[in-house]
Design a protein around this motif. Structure first.
Motif, short mmCIF file in Angstrom:
data_model
loop_
_atom_site.label_atom_id
_atom_site.label_comp_id
_atom_site.label_asym_id
_atom_site.label_seq_id
_atom_site.Cartn_x
_atom_site.Cartn_y
_atom_site.Cartn_z
N ARG A 103 0.87 -1.17 0.00
CA ARG A 103 0.00 0.00 0.00
C ARG A 103 0.91 1.22 0.00
O ARG A 103 1.66 1.44 0.94
N ARG A 104 0.82 2.00 -1.08
CA ARG A 104 1.71 3.15 -1.21
C ARG A 104 1.05 4.17 -2.13
O ARG A 104 0.60 3.83 -3.21
N LYS A 105 1.00 5.41 -1.68
CA LYS A 105 0.45 6.52 -2.47
C LYS A 105 -0.95 6.19 -3.01
O LYS A 105 -1.23 6.33 -4.20
N ASN A 106 -1.81 5.72 -2.14
CA ASN A 106 -3.19 5.36 -2.49
C ASN A 106 -3.27 4.26 -3.54
O ASN A 106 -4.25 4.15 -4.26
N ARG A 107 -2.27 3.44 -3.66
CA ARG A 107 -2.27 2.29 -4.55
C ARG A 107 -2.22 1.04 -3.68
O ARG A 107 -1.57 1.01 -2.65
N TYR A 108 -2.90 -0.01 -4.14
CA TYR A 108 -2.90 -1.28 -3.42
C TYR A 108 -2.63 -2.38 -4.42
O TYR A 108 -3.29 -2.47 -5.46
N SER A 160 2.42 3.97 -11.04
CA SER A 160 1.63 2.83 -11.48
C SER A 160 2.36 1.53 -11.18
O SER A 160 3.45 1.31 -11.70
#
Length: 86
Positions: A17-22, A49
Motif C-alpha cells: 500500500r503506497r500513495k493510495n495504490r494497493y 503505477s
C-alpha cells in the motif's frame, strides 16, 4: 511499506500500500515476495503505477500456459504426463 502474511498453505501473501495504490500477490517463498514488493514500491514511486508481476508479459493464452509451466518447474513440483493414465 509491504505487509507479509503467511497463509495456512505455507505460501506468503504480500500486500503493498503506497500513495493510495494497493497491490497484492502470493508467493511460495518470502524472499520472492520481498523482491517483488521492493520492485512494486519503486515503480509506484517512479511512475505512480504498479505493474503486475508476470501479467505484463502475457499477451496470449499460450503465454499464460508457459508462465504456469515455468512456475511449476521453479517450485520443483513434478509435471504430470497427460498421456499417462492415473
Amino acid at each position: 511499506m509491504a505487509t507479509f502474511t503467511q497463509l495456512p498453505s505455507g505460501n506468503w501473501r504480500v500486500q503493498v500500500r503506497r500513495k493510495n495504490r494497493y497491490v497484492a500477490e502470493t508467493f511460495r517463498r518470502r524472499k520472492d515476495g520481498e523482491e517483488w514488493a521492493l520492485d512494486v514500491e519503486r515503480n509506484i514511486d517512479r511512475s505512480g503505477s504498479p505493474k503486475p508481476r508476470a501479467a505484463v508479459k502475457a499477451k496470449t493464452f499460450g503465454d499464460i500456459i508457459d508462465l504456469h509451466i515455468q512456475d511449476m518447474r521453479e517450485s520443483a513440483a513434478p509435471l504430470a504426463d497427460p498421456k499417462r493414465p492415473y
